[in-house]
Design a protein around this motif. Structure first.
Motif, PDB file in Angstrom:
ATOM      1  N   ALA A  81     100.014 -43.619  49.987  1.00 11.64           N
ATOM      2  CA  ALA A  81      99.092 -44.543  50.649  1.00 11.64           C
ATOM      3  C   ALA A  81      99.138 -45.932  50.006  1.00 11.64           C
ATOM      4  CB  ALA A  81      97.670 -43.982  50.613  1.00 11.64           C
ATOM      5  N   MET A  82      99.611 -45.993  48.763  1.00 10.21           N
ATOM      6  CA  MET A  82      99.687 -47.265  48.041  1.00 10.21           C
ATOM      7  C   MET A  82     100.929 -48.056  48.443  1.00 10.21           C
ATOM      8  SD  MET A  82      97.248 -47.609  45.854  1.00 10.21           S
ATOM      9  CE  MET A  82      97.814 -48.568  44.430  1.00 10.21           C
ATOM     10  N   ARG A 115      96.647 -34.320  46.624  1.00 11.30           N
ATOM     11  CA  ARG A 115      95.900 -35.545  46.872  1.00 11.30           C
ATOM     12  C   ARG A 115      96.561 -36.714  46.130  1.00 11.30           C
ATOM     13  NH1 ARG A 115      89.919 -34.104  45.753  1.00 11.30           N
ATOM     14  NH2 ARG A 115      89.934 -32.984  47.735  1.00 11.30           N
ATOM     15  N   LYS A 116      97.097 -36.379  44.948  1.00 14.78           N
ATOM     16  CA  LYS A 116      97.762 -37.391  44.126  1.00 14.78           C
ATOM     17  C   LYS A 116      99.032 -37.893  44.814  1.00 14.78           C
ATOM     18  CE  LYS A 116      99.043 -37.392  39.256  1.00 14.78           C
ATOM     19  NZ  LYS A 116      99.102 -36.479  38.083  1.00 14.78           N
ATOM     20  N   TYR A 174      99.851 -39.515  57.260  1.00 13.79           N
ATOM     21  CA  TYR A 174      98.531 -39.848  57.785  1.00 13.79           C
ATOM     22  C   TYR A 174      97.777 -38.590  58.211  1.00 13.79           C
ATOM     23  CZ  TYR A 174      94.866 -42.190  60.377  1.00 13.79           C
ATOM     24  OH  TYR A 174      93.631 -42.611  60.804  1.00 13.79           O
ATOM     25  N   ILE A 230      96.649 -36.474  55.275  1.00 12.38           N
ATOM     26  CA  ILE A 230      95.441 -36.987  54.607  1.00 12.38           C
ATOM     27  C   ILE A 230      94.207 -36.611  55.427  1.00 12.38           C
ATOM     28  CG2 ILE A 230      94.204 -39.054  53.841  1.00 12.38           C
ATOM     29  CD1 ILE A 230      96.929 -40.344  53.233  1.00 12.38           C
ATOM     30  N   VAL A 231      94.297 -36.781  56.739  1.00  8.85           N
ATOM     31  CA  VAL A 231      93.164 -36.426  57.601  1.00  8.85           C
ATOM     32  C   VAL A 231      92.840 -34.928  57.458  1.00  8.85           C
ATOM     33  CG1 VAL A 231      92.383 -36.220  59.997  1.00  8.85           C
ATOM     34  CG2 VAL A 231      93.563 -38.305  59.237  1.00  8.85           C
ATOM     35  N   ASP A 261      88.578 -30.292  53.422  1.00  9.94           N
ATOM     36  CA  ASP A 261      88.038 -30.469  52.074  1.00  9.94           C
ATOM     37  C   ASP A 261      88.852 -29.693  51.021  1.00  9.94           C
ATOM     38  OD1 ASP A 261      86.430 -31.557  50.180  1.00  9.94           O
ATOM     39  OD2 ASP A 261      84.868 -30.025  50.339  1.00  9.94           O
ATOM     40  N   MET A 286      93.453 -33.016  54.922  1.00 12.19           N
ATOM     41  CA  MET A 286      92.884 -32.789  53.597  1.00 12.19           C
ATOM     42  C   MET A 286      91.381 -33.092  53.572  1.00 12.19           C
ATOM     43  SD  MET A 286      94.695 -34.056  50.150  1.00 12.19           S
ATOM     44  CE  MET A 286      96.086 -32.964  50.049  1.00 12.19           C
ATOM     45  N   PHE A 287      90.997 -34.173  54.281  1.00  5.59           N
ATOM     46  CA  PHE A 287      89.562 -34.500  54.337  1.00  5.59           C
ATOM     47  C   PHE A 287      88.803 -33.497  55.194  1.00  5.59           C
ATOM     48  CE2 PHE A 287      90.704 -38.694  52.670  1.00  5.59           C
ATOM     49  CZ  PHE A 287      89.697 -38.823  51.718  1.00  5.59           C
ATOM     50  N   LEU A 324      99.607 -37.898  47.975  1.00  6.59           N
ATOM     51  CA  LEU A 324      99.218 -38.651  49.165  1.00  6.59           C
ATOM     52  C   LEU A 324      98.706 -40.031  48.794  1.00  6.59           C
ATOM     53  CD1 LEU A 324      97.551 -35.815  51.268  1.00  6.59           C
ATOM     54  CD2 LEU A 324      99.777 -36.890  51.626  1.00  6.59           C
ATOM     55  N   LEU A 325      97.964 -40.089  47.678  1.00  8.36           N
ATOM     56  CA  LEU A 325      97.428 -41.383  47.231  1.00  8.36           C
ATOM     57  C   LEU A 325      98.583 -42.310  46.866  1.00  8.36           C
ATOM     58  CD1 LEU A 325      94.865 -42.979  46.604  1.00  8.36           C
ATOM     59  CD2 LEU A 325      94.795 -41.919  44.349  1.00  8.36           C
ATOM     60  N   LYS A 326      99.617 -41.740  46.241  1.00  8.82           N
ATOM     61  CA  LYS A 326     100.792 -42.531  45.868  1.00  8.82           C
ATOM     62  C   LYS A 326     101.455 -43.113  47.125  1.00  8.82           C
ATOM     63  CE  LYS A 326     102.889 -40.673  42.282  1.00  8.82           C
ATOM     64  NZ  LYS A 326     103.785 -39.709  41.615  1.00  8.82           N
ATOM     65  N   LYS A 359      91.907 -24.648  40.404  1.00  9.38           N
ATOM     66  CA  LYS A 359      90.892 -24.836  39.354  1.00  9.38           C
ATOM     67  C   LYS A 359      89.502 -24.609  39.939  1.00  9.38           C
ATOM     68  CE  LYS A 359      93.619 -28.063  36.643  1.00  9.38           C
ATOM     69  NZ  LYS A 359      93.955 -29.487  36.470  1.00  9.38           N
ATOM     70  N   THR A 360      89.357 -24.919  41.227  1.00  4.60           N
ATOM     71  CA  THR A 360      88.068 -24.662  41.887  1.00  4.60           C
ATOM     72  C   THR A 360      87.809 -23.160  41.966  1.00  4.60           C
ATOM     73  OG1 THR A 360      88.373 -26.661  43.198  1.00  4.60           O
ATOM     74  CG2 THR A 360      86.732 -25.079  43.990  1.00  4.60           C
TER      75      THR A 360
END
Lengths: 206, 206
Positions: B130-131, B123-124, B94, B97-98, B104, B100-101, B126-128, B189-190
């Motif tokens: 979060a699911m 991010r990928k 948790y 993720i916070v 940015d 990361m936001f 973390l998304l996994k 990549k950025t």
């Protein structure tokens, strides 16, 4: 390949008078059509001029020197774009996340019943929704997406540099490539990084 | 600027015999020290040679022509890397993720009590997590991260092209820049897209 003086004159003539016939070009240069035939063939082969039967010559553009910075910057979006992943508006957030994993993409595009682009949804948007403690099967992607006309898009004939500028300036990961309101591709920071590495490999740089 | 034949000979001599004094260079070329003084000044000014008092000349390297493809590819990682975002191993998913936001960023690095890199979380990843319908406050990032030694890393003196190749070949979004086991930066990549656009702006390309 270096162009000769006459070829450069022909290019200028076509640029300023297109469409223009070979007879008109010859007259302008005070030469016979036979005298310029070879130059016209070279310029057509190099894709600098385009000939339309019974209309005349058009200017298509000069290509930068291969292996130069300009030729990297001028790669066209259509040459490096990847296939778009499109979902319809009532797809659930849950299904959008699954699609993103299956397709291994960071962005999916949302289209309406006419296949026209209405929004974009990123991994970041989905992560935000996933944090919300709500049933992701019940929320449609249309609630989380960035909508047209707020979207930044690209077109297939733009250069890599133009698309990269849009991506960087707008701090997004990818752009939908749009033609007639429909999504025909996707250009991303991944496409840009791949293009740079592929280009270096192609010209044999380490 | 084009080097002359004698300057090129001097570079070769220094490369193969460094450190080498100006007297030794002169002897080798069967010239006087006065005769090569000017060439040595030019090569030092161009940062190709480095002179250490009472030791001699060292070879520093030839720079690619400014505004060329090579000079873009040879930008050093340290010139374009961004600040890393590091978390300790027992940080919750948790909180990751916070972070990361808030920061940015698409990737955070995980470090141990000695500040040494132990993992990377995207991010990928973390998304996994979060699911998974689990309490994200209860799961530490160490359960979701990719661990050393599976990680691909970069060093600060690598070139943009070398780092880009690692990113592309390993299909990751970013690499930790590591020195003495510690994370000193992040290249992504950025960073690559930004470097390309900045470079084009700097040299005045459109």
């Amino acid at each position: 390949m270096e162009l000769n003086q006459r070829q450069k004159e022909i290019i200028d003539l076509v640029k300023n008078n297109q469409p223009i016939t070979s007879q008109e070009i010859a007259d302008n240069l005070e030469l016979s059509r036979a005298a310029i035939r070879n130059d016209l063939s070279v310029l057509s082969l190099l894709d600098i001029l385009d000939a339309k039967p019974r209309v005349g010559y058009f200017y298509k553009g000069e290509r930068p020197e291969p292996g130069s910075l300009d030729s990297l910057f001028n790669i066209k979006v259509k040459e490096i774009m990847s296939l778009p992943v499109n979902l319809v508006e009532d797809t659930s957030i849950y299904d959008a996340i699954v699609t993103m994993f299956l397709e291994d993409t960071g962005t999916v595009f949302v289209i309406d019943e006419y296949d026209e682009l209405v929004g974009v949804i990123s991994r970041k948007d989905l992560l935000k929704m996933a944090m919300g403690n709500r049933d992701l099967n019940e929320i449609p992607v249309s609630l989380a997406m960035t909508r047209v006309p707020k979207l930044i898009t690209a077109i297939k004939d733009e250069t890599l540099l133009m698309a990269a500028r849009k991506i960087v300036d707008n701090k997004v990961d990818s752009l939908p490539v749009v033609e007639d309101e429909k999504v025909i591709g996707r250009i991303s920071k991944t496409s840009i990084s791949n293009a740079l590495v592929d280009y270096a490999t192609e010209i044999g740089s380490d």
